[in-house]
Design a protein around this motif. Structure first.
Motif, PDB file in Angstrom:
ATOM      1  N   PRO A 137       0.711  -1.223  -0.108  1.00 10.89           N
ATOM      2  CA  PRO A 137      -0.012   0.237   0.185  1.00 10.89           C
ATOM      3  C   PRO A 137       0.854   1.257   0.092  1.00 10.89           C
ATOM      4  O   PRO A 137       1.977   1.284   0.402  1.00 10.89           O
ATOM      5  CB  PRO A 137      -0.804  -0.210   1.282  1.00 10.89           C
ATOM      6  N   ASP A 138       0.201   2.410  -0.255  1.00  8.13           N
ATOM      7  CA  ASP A 138       0.983   3.577  -0.093  1.00  8.13           C
ATOM      8  C   ASP A 138       1.127   3.836   1.216  1.00  8.13           C
ATOM      9  O   ASP A 138       0.445   3.513   1.970  1.00  8.13           O
ATOM     10  CB  ASP A 138       0.064   4.819  -0.659  1.00  8.13           C
ATOM     11  N   ILE A 139       2.353   4.669   1.503  1.00  9.57           N
ATOM     12  CA  ILE A 139       2.646   4.916   3.018  1.00  9.57           C
ATOM     13  C   ILE A 139       2.571   6.464   3.197  1.00  9.57           C
ATOM     14  O   ILE A 139       2.697   7.252   1.995  1.00  9.57           O
ATOM     15  CB  ILE A 139       3.984   4.338   3.102  1.00  9.57           C
ATOM     16  N   ILE A 140       2.799   7.177   4.362  1.00  7.42           N
ATOM     17  CA  ILE A 140       3.170   8.472   4.429  1.00  7.42           C
ATOM     18  C   ILE A 140       4.248   8.702   4.554  1.00  7.42           C
ATOM     19  O   ILE A 140       4.739   8.237   5.456  1.00  7.42           O
ATOM     20  CB  ILE A 140       2.144   8.902   5.762  1.00  7.42           C
ATOM     21  N   ALA A 141       4.930   9.636   3.802  1.00  5.73           N
ATOM     22  CA  ALA A 141       6.300   9.948   3.738  1.00  5.73           C
ATOM     23  C   ALA A 141       6.751  11.144   2.892  1.00  5.73           C
ATOM     24  O   ALA A 141       5.644  11.659   2.233  1.00  5.73           O
ATOM     25  CB  ALA A 141       6.925   8.645   3.185  1.00  5.73           C
ATOM     26  N   GLU A 181       1.390   3.643   8.312  1.00  2.15           N
ATOM     27  CA  GLU A 181       0.964   4.653   8.540  1.00  2.15           C
ATOM     28  C   GLU A 181       1.795   5.406   9.713  1.00  2.15           C
ATOM     29  O   GLU A 181       2.485   4.638  10.487  1.00  2.15           O
ATOM     30  CB  GLU A 181      -0.363   4.631   9.583  1.00  2.15           C
ATOM     31  N   LEU A 182       1.965   6.744   9.602  1.00  2.00           N
ATOM     32  CA  LEU A 182       2.969   7.283  10.338  1.00  2.00           C
ATOM     33  C   LEU A 182       2.569   7.347  11.945  1.00  2.00           C
ATOM     34  O   LEU A 182       1.374   7.813  12.219  1.00  2.00           O
ATOM     35  CB  LEU A 182       2.869   8.915  10.124  1.00  2.00           C
ATOM     36  N   PRO A 183       3.323   6.763  12.749  1.00  2.00           N
ATOM     37  CA  PRO A 183       3.149   6.547  14.138  1.00  2.00           C
ATOM     38  C   PRO A 183       2.845   8.062  14.738  1.00  2.00           C
ATOM     39  O   PRO A 183       3.312   9.089  14.427  1.00  2.00           O
ATOM     40  CB  PRO A 183       4.411   5.857  15.063  1.00  2.00           C
ATOM     41  N   ALA A 184       1.775   8.122  15.747  1.00  2.00           N
ATOM     42  CA  ALA A 184       1.447   9.427  16.502  1.00  2.00           C
ATOM     43  C   ALA A 184       2.814   9.938  17.225  1.00  2.00           C
ATOM     44  O   ALA A 184       2.609  11.341  17.505  1.00  2.00           O
ATOM     45  CB  ALA A 184       0.262   9.121  17.523  1.00  2.00           C
ATOM     46  N   SER A 185       3.562   9.171  17.908  1.00  2.00           N
ATOM     47  CA  SER A 185       4.747   9.671  18.547  1.00  2.00           C
ATOM     48  C   SER A 185       5.894  10.188  17.429  1.00  2.00           C
ATOM     49  O   SER A 185       6.673  10.868  17.767  1.00  2.00           O
ATOM     50  CB  SER A 185       5.453   8.490  19.055  1.00  2.00           C
TER      51      SER A 185
END
Length: 651
Positions: free
Chosen positions: A524-528, A640-644
């Motif tokens: 899948p696409d990722i946030i980056a 997905e980009l972690p909240a931290s």
């Protein structure tokens, strides 16, 4: 004799006796007096004034047809001893005109008809007396709390004391911390003079520990003479001297007030005199010497304010230092990026030469073909066939050699001429029935028309070739632009495989001697940040190619590690190069460390930069390598980009 009086005026002795009985609960704190007439009441007011007493509640009866009672109520503020007194009018029958007169004058607080109930008189008296006391009593309100409205008077007393304390605390005064400290210490010594059972006043020799970093502290230490050093321990256990406090300073104030562990270790540097106070003793001091409390609080506020200023100054200095380091780091990363970009541009320039040269050659050939097409007339049906051939040759790919030979053999039987058959196959006419139809339609002009069709088909092929070359140039430019994009680019949905392929495009000139294997699973696409990831792939691929001194295999693998939406993907870049020793693997992410051979430019920060970028993504990068076999760089990234992880990069 009490300072406040309840005065009752009535000629009926039974009424006076009833009032005396009903108002008896107030006798302890109010004098209860009675008069038969208003004239008698005026005389008593003079006596009250002489005795420095004030009428708090005036209860007056008014006879029908006689206005003396009302006149007394209306003029009650005119006498010094009855100013502000609360007033109650007693009447045997409604006297609306009299009541209205008193109300209009603003001096009637309550009207009560005879006969009344005892509880009613007590309730009215309690309410009116409470109102009066709240306004005019300048002393202890708690004296009246037992017989009046207890809650109201208690709250008022607390509020009054708080207001007085705040006024004392916030009143303009000394702001010199040393002067205030001297007053606090002098007050403490006065308290302990001849009564220091707890041995609060002490003298210590040098190197005596008062507070211990990260340990509980139950004491407040006033330094009255000498010096105390404050020390902090770093992560490696090394103790550092951070400050020196002298006479008039506090030790352990923050932990004493908040209950937290001590921030630092306090150790005497010289022979030092202190006043050591725990919470119980502090409470005892402030209770018996209440004048010290606002002074101590003011001193504590100045102490914390001074500490806060030092913390702010330190924070500003740290921020400036970090900003300088960030800028230096950014410049280093940019130099590394530009160094590698320079090498890539040289290779890309070579790769661009072929499609550019092809476009130039095609343009000249296309001009000649168009000239031939323009000066050769065609019939309507023949022109439509020519345009169809142009479009077909523009959109379709050339036939394989074997397929073209098969079609040529078939059409040679139809046309009786192998050369004509080969020309027909080259322009895209393969079906025998179509050829026979055109031969019948054109007759002896078939060969001449075929020559013109060949020019149309040639235009289509040249246009297709130019499009392919332009697309190749666009791919190379896109890859360079992705790599050179600014670091401030926002994070976005990124197609990781497309991002890797763009990077591989830049290395096609260096990949020619090697074999490239792509093992792509669907991911899948990722946030980056696409440009930041392009820097990672560029560095890893460049390192892999540098490691392969002879023709080898570069393998790029992309896969998901699990099927969950919150899972991760893994990108592995493997080479069959020289490999690395365990010692080299331990140092490979260190700044300024490089294993590049002589003649290969690098600043030694490429892998450091890669590690920084991957960590900012919430991912990780690992190495697996064996000398003489090869190296695999494995990058894991969250889908997905972690909240931290910060939403904006910190590079």
């Amino acid at each position: 004799m009490n300072p406040f009086v309840i005065l009752c005026i009535d000629q009926d002795p039974f009424v006076v006796e009833q009032l005396s009985h009903d108002l008896a609960p107030f006798r302890d704190v109010f004098d209860l007096c009675s008069a038969e007439t208003p004239d008698d009441a005026y005389t008593m007011l003079d006596d009250f004034e002489a005795n420095e007493q004030q009428v708090a509640l005036l209860i007056c009866h008014n006879l029908a047809g006689d206005h003396q009672g009302i006149d007394l109520l209306v003029n009650v503020d005119n006498h010094a001893a009855s100013q502000g007194a609360r007033t109650v009018l007693l009447s045997e029958a409604p006297q609306y005109d009299i009541i209205l007169q008193a109300v209009n004058e603003g001096r009637l607080n309550y009207c009560m008809h005879k006969p009344w109930r005892a509880e009613e008189m007590q309730r009215v008296a309690e309410k009116e007396l409470t109102t009066y006391v709240l306004r005019y009593c300048q002393h202890d309100l708690l004296r009246y709390a037992e017989v009046l409205d207890h809650r109201t008077l208690l709250d008022a007393q607390v509020e009054r004391e708080i207001s007085q304390f705040q006024a004392q605390l916030l009143a303009p005064g000394e702001t010199d911390k040393a002067a205030i400290a001297d007053r606090v210490i002098a007050g403490l010594y006065a308290f302990f003079e001849g009564n220091d059972e707890s041995r609060a006043c002490r003298t210590y020799s040098a190197n005596h520990v008062l507070t211990k970093e990260n340990q509980d502290n139950a004491f407040l230490w006033f330094i009255t003479d000498g010096d105390v050093g404050l020390y902090k321990t770093d992560d490696e256990g090394q103790e550092h001297h951070v400050s020196t406090l002298s006479s008039g300073s506090l030790i352990g104030s923050m932990s004493f007030v908040t209950g937290d562990v001590s921030f630092s270790t306090g150790r005497t540097l010289t022979r030092t005199q202190v006043i050591k106070i725990d919470h119980a003793l502090f409470s005892k001091i402030m209770t018996s010497r209440s004048e010290l409390l606002p002074l101590f609080i003011q001193y504590l506020l100045l102490h914390f304010n001074q500490r806060l200023k030092r913390s702010i100054d330190t924070e500003i200095q740290l921020q400036q230092t970090l900003a300088s380091l960030d800028e230096a780091n950014r410049q280093l990363l940019e130099k590394e990026k530009m160094a590698l970009l320079g090498q890539l541009v040289a290779g890309v320039a070579h790769e661009l030469n072929n499609p550019v040269s092809a476009i130039l050659r095609n343009s000249d050939a296309l001009a000649d073909a168009l000239e031939e097409v323009a000066k050769t007339p065609l019939a309507s049906a023949s022109r439509e066939q020519a345009l169809s051939l142009l479009q077909t040759n523009r959109e379709s790919t050339p036939l394989s050699t074997a397929t073209a030979r098969t079609y040529t053999r078939t059409l040679s039987d139809v046309t009786g001429d192998k050369r004509i058959a080969r020309d027909l196959v080259n322009i895209g006419l393969y079906q025998p029935e179509d050829i026979q139809a055109w031969q019948q339609h054109l007759g002896k002009d078939f060969s001449r028309e075929l020559t013109t069709w060949k020019q149309y088909a040639r235009c289509g092929r040249l246009l297709r070739s130019n499009h392919v070359c332009a697309a190749r140039i666009a791919d190379l430019v896109k890859s360079l632009r992705t790599y050179a994009r600014q670091d401030s680019e926002q994070r976005q949905r990124t197609r990781i495989i497309e991002n890797i392929d763009d990077t591989l495009t830049l290395f096609e000139h260096r990949l020619k001697p090697h074999q490239l294997e792509k093992r792509y699973d669907w991911v899948p696409d990722i946030i980056a940040q696409p440009s930041a990831l392009a820097q990672v792939w560029t560095n890893l691929i460049a390192n892999a190619l540098d490691a392969m001194q002879t023709p080898g295999t570069l393998t790029v693998t992309v896969k998901t590690l699990n099927d969950q939406a919150s899972g991760t993907i893994e990108v592995s870049i493997s080479d069959t190069g020289t490999g690395m020793t365990p010692e080299q693997q331990e140092k490979m992410f260190a700044l300024n460390y490089t294993t590049k051979r002589e003649g290969h430019f690098g600043l030694g920060i490429g892998l450091t930069m890669c590690q920084t970028i991957i960590h900012e993504q919430g991912g990780d990068i690992q190495v697996r390598s064996q000398p003489g076999i090869g190296t695999t760089m494995a990058v894991t990234l969250p889908i997905e980009l972690p909240a931290s992880v910060s939403k904006e990069p910190q590079r």
